[in-house]
Design an enzyme around this catalytic site. Structure first.
Site, PDB file in Angstrom:
ATOM      1  N   GLY A  61      63.520 -19.488  21.100  1.00 23.20           N
ATOM      2  CA  GLY A  61      64.886 -19.967  21.077  1.00 23.20           C
ATOM      3  C   GLY A  61      65.648 -19.400  19.883  1.00 23.20           C
ATOM      4  N   SER A  62      66.511 -20.221  19.313  1.00 21.13           N
ATOM      5  CA  SER A  62      67.419 -19.730  18.275  1.00 21.13           C
ATOM      6  C   SER A  62      66.741 -19.433  16.948  1.00 21.13           C
ATOM      7  CB  SER A  62      68.551 -20.730  18.061  1.00 21.13           C
ATOM      8  OG  SER A  62      69.406 -20.746  19.187  1.00 21.13           O
ATOM      9  N   THR A  63      65.496 -19.840  16.750  1.00 23.37           N
ATOM     10  CA  THR A  63      64.804 -19.416  15.534  1.00 23.37           C
ATOM     11  C   THR A  63      64.625 -17.895  15.530  1.00 23.37           C
ATOM     12  OG1 THR A  63      62.611 -19.751  16.513  1.00 23.37           O
ATOM     13  CG2 THR A  63      63.570 -21.609  15.297  1.00 23.37           C
TER      14      THR A  63
END
Length: 592
Positions: free
Chosen positions: A271-273
């Site tokens: 995801g956004s990591t």
């Protein structure tokens, strides 16, 4: 006449934490159970719960939940086990409680029903199909041996070398004389890098949820805590345990897979990591600078025939407008990162994202002693091999926000977020600090092992560090609200990873401290919670609790779903996000 072997088997050595506190030892163990219909009146029950709560280090509510619905039955309710040494101070008071019963037996004992059991491991009897293999190694075949984790990896050191005497006996079995005598060799203790108290707090921090926590010493790679939830009780693998049979049947049949180590073998989209990696690739491409402006609208329409949405769209919030690349990472603007993925593709830098991901250590084993999964980094060659399809611009767009068919472990994310914090060094995560003889001689000592350097410039590294600080400090940072009153220097990134059309997403938070204290080395922490929702709602509060436990010795801040520390509300609410906090999912729909 016959030969008789009288073996002399040394006692298995202990496994310790970094401070010399035992994690696994040989001891007399007391297993306890409760018979609900023998509890007695209300006063007797209250006294019983107070005593058991202190003995087992469990809340009275959690103990009550074990039997409250079946209190009229004469059933066996397993409570847990402690060493007899721990039990003795409570034995007299519990002797007057008819409902509580116990059995004491010698065993390999794992404290607190298993501290880091996936990492420490457990011992069990040699399986029938393995007896011959072990006998060739000098075992008799009826011993307990390490099955997983450090117990398995360091079986030879922990076991020592058995000795014994070979006798000649007469026809009636009487000893006539000793033919050969061999002394046993003492085993060596394993001192792990784990911190027993932090490990216990981390396990409690995620209890009741499915996921993982990894805590690394930021500047060395030493593993301070490793949690996979749900967990399991390694004490059950001794058949002398009164609940061994039923307990193991439940354990192996549990659909939530408590034996599976999610921290090292669970594979997930990041995801956004992953936007940390995308930002690095953008800056290193020469096409972007930290202040490069992009208009972050609610919709992304640069892919022909496809509309992708920012997370603010579903929240009916206004578009973010013109923002810099740094602000894009801080606010987790999906359209900005979709644009980066497409822009790199259109400039012929098709493998820029996969190559940067590998440069951050994804797609390969971390080298941890107990083994792990390498994961998978999407690229044109892999897509062709796995799916028989060509790589297209939509693949670069999807990978830019940590989706596509990216697979990574929480441990891999912990290693690279630590590298961002420590100046760019990828360290091998290590669970063992030293092997030590009974006399105190250090037989082997493990030093920090640098595996590589992030393939980015100092300017890029500084830009990443500054952005990750703003994630938790800037008024529009996706995690600011979770850390408002935390008096610690930390940096991090939220993540929300889409898992399918009919499931909630995985929640991530990855970050590190930069306190620079002599008494407490800085740490990197990754939290994953499966199928619950947003990273800022679920993973960030757990990350905070781990930080509090490490730096302050105990947690202070309640979770949104708690009545008090360690006790969930009866009706578990869905945590409420602030308007700046939800991110990470972009829904694709064809244009009409």
């Amino acid at each position: 006449k016959k030969l008789l072997l009288a073996p002399l088997v040394p006692t298995r050595a202990n496994i310790y934490d970094r401070n010399g506190l035992a994690l696994a030892t040989q001891a007399d163990v007391t297993a306890l159970w409760l018979v609900p219909d023998q509890i007695g009146d209300e006063d007797a029950e209250e006294a019983m719960l107070r005593t058991l709560s202190r003995l087992l280090d469990r809340s009275q509510e959690s103990l009550l939940s074990l039997y409250d619905d079946i209190r009229q039955y004469n059933w066996y309710v397993h409570l847990g086990e402690v060493s007899y040494e721990e039990f003795q101070p409570y034995e007299d008071s519990l002797s007057s409680v008819d409902a509580v019963q116990w059995r004491t037996y010698p065993s390999r004992y794992y404290f607190s029903e298993g501290l880091a059991p996936h990492a420490v491991g457990y011992v069990g009897l040699i399986a029938a199909e393995e007896v011959e293999d072990y006998q060739r190694l000098g075992y008799l075949g009826d011993e307990f041996v390490g099955k997983i984790g450090l117990e398995w990896v360091y079986e030879e050191e922990l076991r020592g070398k058995p000795g014994g005497t070979l006798y000649l006996t007469d026809s009636e079995g009487q000893l006539e004389k000793a033919l050969v005598n061999k002394s046993s060799e003492a085993p060596a203790a394993v001192y792990s890098t784990l911190d027993r108290n932090l490990q216990l707090q981390a396990q409690k921090a995620i209890q009741g949820l499915e996921g993982a926590i990894v805590v690394l010493e930021r500047d060395t790679g030493a593993v301070l805590a490793m949690v996979s939830s749900p967990s399991f009780d390694p004490n059950l693998f001794n058949p002398s345990h009164p609940y061994s049979g039923g307990g193991l049947e439940e354990l192996f049949g549990d659909p939530d897979l408590p034996l599976f180590n999610r921290a090292t073998r669970g594979l997930y989209p990041l995801g956004s990591t992953f936007k940390v990696i995308t930002t690095a690739a953008a800056l290193e491409s020469g096409l972007y600078e930290p202040e490069t402006i992009y208009n972050c609208g609610l919709e992304f329409r640069e892919l022909p025939g496809v509309v992708l949405y920012d997370w603010r769209y579903e929240r009916e919030l206004a578009a973010q407008g013109d923002i810099s690349l740094t602000q894009g990472l801080v606010r987790s603007c999906n359209p900005y990162f979709y644009h980066i993925g497409l822009d790199l593709y259109n400039h012929g830098l098709i493998t820029a994202l996969p190559e940067m991901a590998r440069g951050f250590g994804l797609g390969e084993s971390t080298g941890i002693e107990i083994g792990d999964e390498a994961g998978l980094v999407p690229d044109p060659e892999t897509k062709q091999a796995e799916f028989g399809e060509e790589w297209g611009p939509q693949d670069s767009v999807s990978l830019a926000i940590g989706q596509s068919f990216l697979q990574a472990t929480p441990l891999q994310l912990a290693r690279y977020i630590a590298a961002v914090g420590n100046g760019g060094i990828l360290y091998r995560p290590q669970l063992v600090s030293r092997i030590q003889s009974p006399e105190g001689e250090i037989l082997h000592e493990f030093e920090p092992e640098a595996q590589g350097q992030l393939s980015i410039s100092q300017e890029t590294l500084t830009a990443l560090q500054e952005a990750l600080v703003l994630v938790v400090r800037d008024e529009k940072g996706t995690a600011r609200r979770r850390f408002l009153d935390l008096n610690l220097d930390i940096a991090g990134k939220t993540g929300t990873a889409t898992t399918g059309d009919y499931t909630e997403p995985h929640a991530w938070f990855a970050g590190y401290s930069y306190e620079g204290r002599e008494d407490k080395p800085d740490i990197a922490v990754v939290v994953l919670v499966e199928y619950v929702g947003e990273g800022s709602d679920w993973a960030a509060p757990i990350f905070r609790r781990v930080m509090e436990s490490y730096f302050f010795g105990q947690p202070y801040k309640l979770y949104p779903w708690e009545e008090r520390i360690g006790v969930w509300r009866t009706e578990t609410p869905t945590p409420t996000s602030g308007p700046e906090e939800v991110e990470g999912q972009g829904t694709a729909t064809p244009e009409s």
